[in-house]
Design a protein around this motif. Structure first.
Motif, PDB file in Angstrom:
ATOM      1  N   CYS A  21      -1.160   6.034  -4.909  1.00  0.00           N
ATOM      2  CA  CYS A  21      -1.372   5.660  -6.299  1.00  0.00           C
ATOM      3  C   CYS A  21      -1.136   6.890  -7.172  1.00  0.00           C
ATOM      4  N   GLU A  23      -2.089   7.356 -10.130  1.00  0.00           N
ATOM      5  CA  GLU A  23      -3.192   7.601 -11.053  1.00  0.00           C
ATOM      6  C   GLU A  23      -4.392   8.245 -10.372  1.00  0.00           C
ATOM      7  N   THR A  40      -3.964   0.142 -10.727  1.00  0.00           N
ATOM      8  CA  THR A  40      -2.590   0.505 -11.072  1.00  0.00           C
ATOM      9  C   THR A  40      -1.600  -0.142 -10.112  1.00  0.00           C
TER      10      THR A  40
END
Length: 210
Positions: A21, A23, A40
């Motif tokens: 990910c 994020e 996300t």
């Protein structure tokens, strides 16, 4: 040493069947669509990142031209106004014996921005041509991303001087149009570097499309 590096190729997350990910950094099995932690959307590679990189980089280079052509600072002393460009200000500092300050301004306002343009373009071209990427190229990207904010030192100096030196007719300092152009150039190149998907650097040795 070179042979030892070639004997240990980089194992990418995608080659290991994983996706991270962008994020929060959590890792999942390849094929997972959404991060369960932050929500996300998970993508192994951002294939449109190079388009944004080139767009923002070109915009930064365009506004960097007036930043060097037009005055960065307008100084008024007893009614006489003098305008200084970035390079002109460096020479004026040297004339006053401030060699250290002149070197800092020249390095932050000329060397760093031009180096960022070259480094970002270099990495983007390598990826587009499918050339092998190494840890050195990844470290180059990290340096470009980290050092970008320090290019604002010239703008900070102009802003501080403009706020402090306002003595009406006796002396006053005002920012020139180049200050805005330079700030935009720094901002655009920072966005260009942040738009870069560094994971694409590792794809070139595998012969994967970019």
């Amino acid at each position: 040493m070179a042979n030892a590096e070639r004997a240990q190729p980089v194992l990418t997350a995608r080659a290991a069947g994983l996706v991270g990910c962008a994020e929060c950094g959590h890792v999942y099995q390849l094929g997972t669509e959404t991060c369960t932690v932050c929500g996300t959307r998970l993508v192994s590679r951002d294939m449109t990142s190079l388009q944004r990189v080139w767009a923002w980089l070109f915009a930064g280079m365009v506004v960097y031209i007036p930043a060097n052509v037009y005055p960065m600072l307008r100084t008024t002393t007893f009614g006489n106004t003098q305008e200084s460009t970035i390079v002109g200000g460096v020479f004026e500092l040297m004339d006053h014996g401030s060699y250290g300050v002149a070197l800092i301004v020249f390095f932050a306002s000329v060397i760093i921005p031009v180096s960022k343009f070259i480094a970002i373009a270099y990495l983007a071209i390598r990826i587009q041509r499918g050339k092998p990427g190494t840890t050195a190229h990844f470290h180059l990207y990290e340096v470009v991303e980290f050092i970008g904010r320090w290019s604002m030192i010239d703008v900070f100096v102009v802003a501080i001087l403009s706020a402090l030196v306002q003595l009406n007719f006796v002396a006053s300092i005002h920012p020139g149009i180049a200050a805005v152009s330079f700030a935009l150039s720094v901002a655009f190149t920072m966005i260009s570097a942040n738009s870069f998907d560094p994971r694409l650097i590792w794809d070139a040795p595998e012969g994967k499309p970019v």
